[in-house]
Design a protein around this motif. Structure first.
Motif, PDB file in Angstrom:
ATOM      1  N   UNK A  22       0.742  -1.029  -0.055  1.00  0.00           N
ATOM      2  CA  UNK A  22      -0.160  -0.017  -0.048  1.00  0.00           C
ATOM      3  C   UNK A  22       0.899   1.153   0.056  1.00  0.00           C
ATOM      4  N   UNK A  23       1.282   1.743  -1.237  1.00  0.00           N
ATOM      5  CA  UNK A  23       2.144   2.822  -1.407  1.00  0.00           C
ATOM      6  C   UNK A  23       1.826   3.741  -0.694  1.00  0.00           C
ATOM      7  N   UNK A  24       2.619   4.582   0.298  1.00  0.00           N
ATOM      8  CA  UNK A  24       2.244   5.876   1.178  1.00  0.00           C
ATOM      9  C   UNK A  24       1.751   5.541   2.338  1.00  0.00           C
ATOM     10  N   UNK A  74      -8.049  -5.739  -4.856  1.00  0.00           N
ATOM     11  CA  UNK A  74      -7.417  -7.021  -5.165  1.00  0.00           C
ATOM     12  C   UNK A  74      -6.101  -6.705  -5.746  1.00  0.00           C
ATOM     13  N   UNK A  75      -6.005  -5.952  -6.853  1.00  0.00           N
ATOM     14  CA  UNK A  75      -4.562  -5.455  -7.580  1.00  0.00           C
ATOM     15  C   UNK A  75      -3.300  -5.447  -6.419  1.00  0.00           C
ATOM     16  N   UNK A  76      -3.864  -4.522  -5.593  1.00  0.00           N
ATOM     17  CA  UNK A  76      -2.731  -4.135  -4.468  1.00  0.00           C
ATOM     18  C   UNK A  76      -2.217  -5.494  -3.484  1.00  0.00           C
ATOM     19  N   UNK A  77      -3.260  -6.065  -3.040  1.00  0.00           N
ATOM     20  CA  UNK A  77      -3.259  -7.184  -1.963  1.00  0.00           C
ATOM     21  C   UNK A  77      -2.847  -8.531  -2.670  1.00  0.00           C
ATOM     22  N   UNK A  78      -2.824  -8.671  -3.938  1.00  0.00           N
ATOM     23  CA  UNK A  78      -2.461  -9.755  -4.586  1.00  0.00           C
ATOM     24  C   UNK A  78      -0.932  -9.909  -4.801  1.00  0.00           C
ATOM     25  N   UNK A 135     -10.160   2.498  -1.802  1.00  0.00           N
ATOM     26  CA  UNK A 135      -9.946   1.833  -2.624  1.00  0.00           C
ATOM     27  C   UNK A 135     -11.175   1.269  -3.060  1.00  0.00           C
ATOM     28  N   UNK A 136     -11.144   0.973  -4.591  1.00  0.00           N
ATOM     29  CA  UNK A 136     -12.248   0.226  -5.103  1.00  0.00           C
ATOM     30  C   UNK A 136     -12.202  -1.301  -5.069  1.00  0.00           C
ATOM     31  N   UNK A 137     -12.807  -2.375  -5.111  1.00  0.00           N
ATOM     32  CA  UNK A 137     -12.432  -3.634  -4.836  1.00  0.00           C
ATOM     33  C   UNK A 137     -11.652  -4.136  -5.862  1.00  0.00           C
ATOM     34  N   UNK A 138     -11.642  -3.530  -7.153  1.00  0.00           N
ATOM     35  CA  UNK A 138     -10.625  -4.060  -8.171  1.00  0.00           C
ATOM     36  C   UNK A 138      -9.015  -3.527  -7.549  1.00  0.00           C
ATOM     37  N   UNK A 139      -8.955  -2.205  -6.975  1.00  0.00           N
ATOM     38  CA  UNK A 139      -7.773  -1.573  -6.614  1.00  0.00           C
ATOM     39  C   UNK A 139      -7.252  -2.599  -5.458  1.00  0.00           C
ATOM     40  N   UNK A 178      -3.956   1.350   7.860  1.00  0.00           N
ATOM     41  CA  UNK A 178      -4.283   0.410   6.615  1.00  0.00           C
ATOM     42  C   UNK A 178      -5.773   0.554   6.469  1.00  0.00           C
ATOM     43  N   UNK A 179      -6.831   0.383   7.702  1.00  0.00           N
ATOM     44  CA  UNK A 179      -8.385   0.634   7.608  1.00  0.00           C
ATOM     45  C   UNK A 179      -8.686   1.855   6.722  1.00  0.00           C
TER      46      UNK A 179
END
Length: 77
Positions: free
Chosen positions: A26-28, A60-64, A54-58, A47-48
């Motif tokens: 999670x940049x920043x 998924x992208x960052x946490x994968x 973030x959107x659900x897509x974002x 983090x919360x």
């Protein structure tokens, strides 16, 4: 309200001022604290708040992202 649960990598470093924590995925997303307990509480809140933007897509992208951590012993001559 349904709560989601995520596994997120957190790096905590100690220095002369206390503790510093950040999330490589999670940049920043970073914080500090005087004690380990304080920095853990602060990074959880950070983090919360970060994930709530973030959107659900974002998410998924960052946490994968694959994050590999290790401790190495390096001998220097």
């Amino acid at each position: 309200m349904i709560e989601d649960s995520y596994k997120i990598n957190v790096v905590i470093e100690k220095d002369e001022y206390g503790y510093y924590a950040y999330c490589p995925q999670l940049e920043g997303c970073q914080t500090q604290g005087d004690t380990i307990e304080e920095v853990k509480t602060n990074i959880t809140e950070a983090i919360e708040l970060y994930l709530s933007t973030l959107s659900e897509e974002e998410k998924t992208e960052r946490l994968s992202q694959e994050i590999i951590t290790m401790t190495m012993e390096v001998k220097v001559a």
